[in-house]
Scaffold this motif. Structure first.
Motif, mmCIF file in Angstrom:
data_model
loop_
_atom_site.group_PDB
_atom_site.id
_atom_site.type_symbol
_atom_site.label_atom_id
_atom_site.label_comp_id
_atom_site.label_asym_id
_atom_site.label_seq_id
_atom_site.Cartn_x
_atom_site.Cartn_y
_atom_site.Cartn_z
ATOM 1 N N UNK A 129 0.807 -1.255 0.150
ATOM 2 C CA UNK A 129 0.241 -0.254 0.101
ATOM 3 C C UNK A 129 1.249 0.795 0.293
ATOM 4 N N UNK A 130 1.823 0.855 0.450
ATOM 5 C CA UNK A 130 2.821 2.148 0.883
ATOM 6 C C UNK A 130 3.657 2.842 -0.462
ATOM 7 N N UNK A 131 3.858 1.733 -0.976
ATOM 8 C CA UNK A 131 4.523 1.411 -2.134
ATOM 9 C C UNK A 131 3.625 2.141 -3.461
ATOM 10 N N UNK A 132 2.067 2.292 -3.381
ATOM 11 C CA UNK A 132 1.145 2.658 -4.126
ATOM 12 C C UNK A 132 1.889 3.852 -4.081
ATOM 13 N N UNK A 133 1.398 4.092 -2.787
ATOM 14 C CA UNK A 133 1.321 5.611 -2.394
ATOM 15 C C UNK A 133 2.499 6.490 -2.781
ATOM 16 N N UNK A 134 3.461 5.576 -2.895
ATOM 17 C CA UNK A 134 5.072 6.410 -3.131
ATOM 18 C C UNK A 134 5.062 6.194 -4.814
ATOM 19 N N UNK A 135 4.614 5.430 -5.371
ATOM 20 C CA UNK A 135 4.724 5.637 -6.934
ATOM 21 C C UNK A 135 3.838 6.869 -7.407
ATOM 22 N N UNK A 136 2.854 6.500 -6.481
ATOM 23 C CA UNK A 136 1.511 8.241 -6.652
ATOM 24 C C UNK A 136 2.557 8.871 -6.718
ATOM 25 N N UNK A 137 3.072 9.895 -6.007
ATOM 26 C CA UNK A 137 3.376 10.589 -5.219
ATOM 27 C C UNK A 137 5.328 10.377 -6.692
ATOM 28 N N UNK A 138 5.630 9.817 -7.053
ATOM 29 C CA UNK A 138 6.527 10.381 -8.277
ATOM 30 C C UNK A 138 8.072 9.353 -7.544
ATOM 31 N N UNK A 139 8.232 8.812 -7.030
ATOM 32 C CA UNK A 139 8.722 8.203 -6.143
ATOM 33 C C UNK A 139 9.208 6.486 -7.167
ATOM 34 N N UNK A 140 10.636 5.623 -7.304
ATOM 35 C CA UNK A 140 10.508 4.595 -8.079
ATOM 36 C C UNK A 140 11.640 3.904 -7.103
ATOM 37 N N UNK A 141 11.287 2.597 -7.048
ATOM 38 C CA UNK A 141 12.384 2.022 -6.530
ATOM 39 C C UNK A 141 13.761 1.651 -6.523
ATOM 40 N N UNK A 142 14.526 1.886 -6.282
ATOM 41 C CA UNK A 142 15.847 2.017 -5.924
ATOM 42 C C UNK A 142 16.634 0.867 -5.155
ATOM 43 N N UNK A 143 18.082 0.497 -5.583
ATOM 44 C CA UNK A 143 18.986 -0.186 -5.035
ATOM 45 C C UNK A 143 18.071 -1.646 -4.641
ATOM 46 N N UNK A 144 19.035 -2.042 -3.766
ATOM 47 C CA UNK A 144 18.346 -3.564 -3.011
ATOM 48 C C UNK A 144 18.037 -3.464 -1.679
ATOM 49 N N UNK A 145 17.292 -4.855 -1.681
ATOM 50 C CA UNK A 145 16.188 -5.089 -0.244
ATOM 51 C C UNK A 145 17.596 -5.300 0.838
ATOM 52 N N UNK A 146 16.947 -4.721 1.919
ATOM 53 C CA UNK A 146 17.887 -5.261 3.457
ATOM 54 C C UNK A 146 17.129 -6.061 4.283
ATOM 55 N N UNK A 147 17.816 -6.435 5.510
ATOM 56 C CA UNK A 147 17.345 -5.942 6.949
ATOM 57 C C UNK A 147 17.332 -5.371 8.127
ATOM 58 N N UNK A 148 16.065 -4.848 8.039
ATOM 59 C CA UNK A 148 16.230 -3.010 9.318
ATOM 60 C C UNK A 148 16.733 -4.054 10.434
ATOM 61 N N UNK A 149 16.991 -3.006 10.839
ATOM 62 C CA UNK A 149 17.914 -3.066 13.096
ATOM 63 C C UNK A 149 16.540 -3.198 13.919
ATOM 64 N N UNK A 150 15.646 -2.427 13.673
ATOM 65 C CA UNK A 150 14.330 -2.733 14.360
ATOM 66 C C UNK A 150 13.676 -3.982 14.251
ATOM 67 N N UNK A 151 13.416 -4.847 12.884
ATOM 68 C CA UNK A 151 12.445 -5.481 12.870
ATOM 69 C C UNK A 151 13.302 -6.634 12.153
ATOM 70 N N UNK A 152 12.325 -7.678 11.782
ATOM 71 C CA UNK A 152 13.458 -8.217 11.100
ATOM 72 C C UNK A 152 12.483 -8.930 9.364
#
Length: 167
Positions: A129-152
């Protein structure tokens, strides 16, 4: 009824900042260490109220150099201070406000406040859902996924280049 207000942290009273921080911490994805100071140093904060009660928050952040380096390294994508000086973050909606497409109106004033400046954002890889919002706001995916320091959970990076028109 939904109402969004966006303003500088300097224009917020202590209760608004406290409530903003409290909602961000409910998300469980942000370190509480120094959060109040980071919120106070943000460029602009956005508040979503439903029927007069705070239901969501978001901020246009001025990320610290150490944080920027950590995200750059994790995502294997250069987050240049010159090209991407701001970060859209702390986006959080109460469970009761989710699924109603409210993240877009919550974030739009922040994008407008950025003007022509480039912006980056991070999101849980599973938060479509947030990815869709970011796309509507003009964002594009970049780089590689990584694990959060706060969550798994895995995180991903999005960028909105300074050449994008303002929403």
């Amino acid at each position: 009824m939904n109402h969004v207000t966006a303003k500088s942290p300097a224009d917020c009273d202590a209760a608004e900042v406290r409530d903003f921080v409290s909602l961000v911490l409910q998300g469980g994805e942000v370190s509480p260490h120094g959060l109040s100071q980071r919120v106070a140093g943000a460029r602009i904060l956005s508040f979503l109220r439903r029927d007069g009660s705070l239901a969501g928050v978001a901020g246009l952040k001025r990320p610290e150099a150490s944080y920027r380096r950590r995200i750059s390294s994790s995502a294997k994508f250069e987050l240049s201070q010159e090209l991407l000086p701001l970060e859209l973050g702390w986006v959080f909606l109460l469970i009761s406000a989710r699924g109603a497409k409210l993240s877009l109106p919550l974030c739009e004033p922040l994008i407008q406040a950025a003007g022509s400046a480039g912006i980056f954002a991070t999101s849980r890889a599973s938060n479509v859902g947030m990815h869709a919002t970011l796309a509507k706001l003009g964002f594009r995916g970049a780089g590689e996924e990584w694990f959060s320091k706060q969550t798994a959970q895995k995180l991903c990076l999005f960028v909105r280049d300074s050449s994008r028109p303002v929403v």
